[in-house]
Every structure is written in C-alpha cells, then in structure tokens.
Motif scaffolding. Sequence first.
Motif, PDB file in Angstrom:
ATOM      1  N   ASN A  83      26.387  90.815  27.573  1.00  0.00           N
ATOM      2  CA  ASN A  83      26.832  91.057  26.067  1.00  0.00           C
ATOM      3  C   ASN A  83      27.937  90.172  25.769  1.00  0.00           C
ATOM      4  O   ASN A  83      28.859  90.863  25.345  1.00  0.00           O
ATOM      5  CB  ASN A  83      26.685  92.546  25.780  1.00  0.00           C
ATOM      6  CG  ASN A  83      26.838  92.782  24.370  1.00  0.00           C
ATOM      7  OD1 ASN A  83      26.169  92.202  23.647  1.00  0.00           O
ATOM      8  ND2 ASN A  83      27.318  94.189  23.759  1.00  0.00           N
ATOM      9  N   LEU A  84      27.965  89.305  26.527  1.00  0.00           N
ATOM     10  CA  LEU A  84      29.490  88.620  26.177  1.00  0.00           C
ATOM     11  C   LEU A  84      28.985  87.030  25.742  1.00  0.00           C
ATOM     12  O   LEU A  84      28.047  86.422  26.302  1.00  0.00           O
ATOM     13  CB  LEU A  84      30.383  88.420  27.352  1.00  0.00           C
ATOM     14  CG  LEU A  84      30.962  89.708  27.856  1.00  0.00           C
ATOM     15  CD1 LEU A  84      31.680  89.591  29.025  1.00  0.00           C
ATOM     16  CD2 LEU A  84      31.876  90.353  26.676  1.00  0.00           C
ATOM     17  N   MET A  85      29.831  86.360  25.040  1.00  0.00           N
ATOM     18  CA  MET A  85      29.303  84.952  24.887  1.00  0.00           C
ATOM     19  C   MET A  85      29.795  84.121  26.143  1.00  0.00           C
ATOM     20  O   MET A  85      30.929  84.365  27.007  1.00  0.00           O
ATOM     21  CB  MET A  85      30.573  84.454  23.432  1.00  0.00           C
ATOM     22  CG  MET A  85      30.244  82.978  23.223  1.00  0.00           C
ATOM     23  SD  MET A  85      31.053  82.872  21.600  1.00  0.00           S
ATOM     24  CE  MET A  85      30.974  80.957  21.208  1.00  0.00           C
ATOM     25  N   VAL A  86      28.945  83.170  26.557  1.00  0.00           N
ATOM     26  CA  VAL A  86      29.111  82.504  27.787  1.00  0.00           C
ATOM     27  C   VAL A  86      28.758  81.084  27.455  1.00  0.00           C
ATOM     28  O   VAL A  86      28.445  80.544  26.258  1.00  0.00           O
ATOM     29  CB  VAL A  86      28.148  83.010  28.982  1.00  0.00           C
ATOM     30  CG1 VAL A  86      28.442  84.288  29.387  1.00  0.00           C
ATOM     31  CG2 VAL A  86      26.653  83.240  28.356  1.00  0.00           C
ATOM     32  N   ARG A  87      29.025  80.093  28.266  1.00  0.00           N
ATOM     33  CA  ARG A  87      28.783  78.446  28.100  1.00  0.00           C
ATOM     34  C   ARG A  87      27.504  78.115  29.156  1.00  0.00           C
ATOM     35  O   ARG A  87      27.795  78.675  30.204  1.00  0.00           O
ATOM     36  CB  ARG A  87      30.221  77.953  28.315  1.00  0.00           C
ATOM     37  CG  ARG A  87      31.084  78.483  27.626  1.00  0.00           C
ATOM     38  CD  ARG A  87      31.226  77.391  26.476  1.00  0.00           C
ATOM     39  NE  ARG A  87      31.085  76.042  26.560  1.00  0.00           N
ATOM     40  CZ  ARG A  87      30.499  75.141  25.727  1.00  0.00           C
ATOM     41  NH1 ARG A  87      30.116  75.454  24.517  1.00  0.00           N
ATOM     42  NH2 ARG A  87      30.370  73.782  25.776  1.00  0.00           N
ATOM     43  N   ALA A  88      26.815  77.191  28.859  1.00  0.00           N
ATOM     44  CA  ALA A  88      25.895  76.491  29.696  1.00  0.00           C
ATOM     45  C   ALA A  88      26.682  75.617  30.349  1.00  0.00           C
ATOM     46  O   ALA A  88      27.853  75.093  29.980  1.00  0.00           O
ATOM     47  CB  ALA A  88      24.980  75.739  28.704  1.00  0.00           C
ATOM     48  N   PRO A  89      26.239  75.383  31.611  1.00  0.00           N
ATOM     49  CA  PRO A  89      24.926  76.203  32.067  1.00  0.00           C
ATOM     50  C   PRO A  89      25.227  77.498  32.553  1.00  0.00           C
ATOM     51  O   PRO A  89      26.127  77.693  32.983  1.00  0.00           O
ATOM     52  CB  PRO A  89      24.725  75.448  33.467  1.00  0.00           C
ATOM     53  CG  PRO A  89      25.849  74.617  33.874  1.00  0.00           C
ATOM     54  CD  PRO A  89      26.842  74.385  32.667  1.00  0.00           C
TER      55      PRO A  89
END
Length: 164
Positions: A83-89
């Motif tokens: 439930n947090l904003m993350v980055r790819a990959p």
Amino acid sequence: MTPADMVVTPRGLRFMGRTFPCTIGRGGISADKREGDGATPRGVHRIVGCLYRPDRLARPVDWAIPIHPGDLWSDDPSAEDYNLMVRAPYAPSHERLRRADPLYDLVLLTDWNWPFATRGRGSAIFMHRWRRPGYPTEGCVALRPDHLLWITRRLTYGSRLIVP
C-alpha cells in the motif's frame, strides 16, 4: 462535517453544495474491507495527496505530484512496501500508475490503510476518473473527469472523503 468534506450518497458525491455522479466499488460499501474484495471502505478518509499525468494534463494544483514511467502502487499484502507508491522494477504484485487508459490521469489519494498498512486490509482507495457512468471500480470512488478536476481544484488542507 466541514465545507471541505466530500460525502458519498446514494445520489452521488456531495461537495460544496453540489452533487456529482460517481461510481464506487463493485463490492459495494463495506465496514470490513479486505484486499481484492472490490468494496469501497466505509469511514472518514483524509485526502493526503494528488497525482497527475504531466504528459496529458497541466498540473491541477500546486501540491500535485507527477506520475512518471515506472511509478507503481504495491498491492501485495506480503510485500514490505504494501500500500505504498513504489518504482519499477518491482517484483511483488502492483498496479501501474502510468496507465495506457486515462483512468489515472488525475488521482486523489486517501489515507485508507496508509501510511502504516495492516496487511490484507486493502490497498489504495483513490478518487479517479471513471470508465463510464455506472461502471464500478475495484473499491475506489470514480467521477467524470471534468468533475474530478473541479473538485480537486477546490480541496483544502483537511478535506475528507466520507463514506457513510
């Protein structure tokens, strides 16, 4: 309740003396929200952020954060970043914020199960653009794009989404 509050009603989303048609989750409104149930959680949810697609929309408010390629939202209850904003990959289950369709061109973030998530209680309840009138969401509240923008520009610090 304050004038800055938005209230989901059977007739739509009430805000600043107006009622806007909206859609909610396919699972209806639930007091016991769980990950994947498609329900919109009952409660009082603060608006804690705004995301937008800078390649499709001018910055709607000065506190809006651009959505860049590779921006994701973790929806895996077993992940540390649930439930947090993350980055790819990013290997765990997630949702792309930079979508091919316009659903997330403008997103209001609520504090549902955030910032300290209870695993399995459900991730990310957003306010975003609807697919079409009456088409349910996965639990978010969705509106016509021009209505969403009108509302966003009038929110104030402390604005809340109330789902009775």
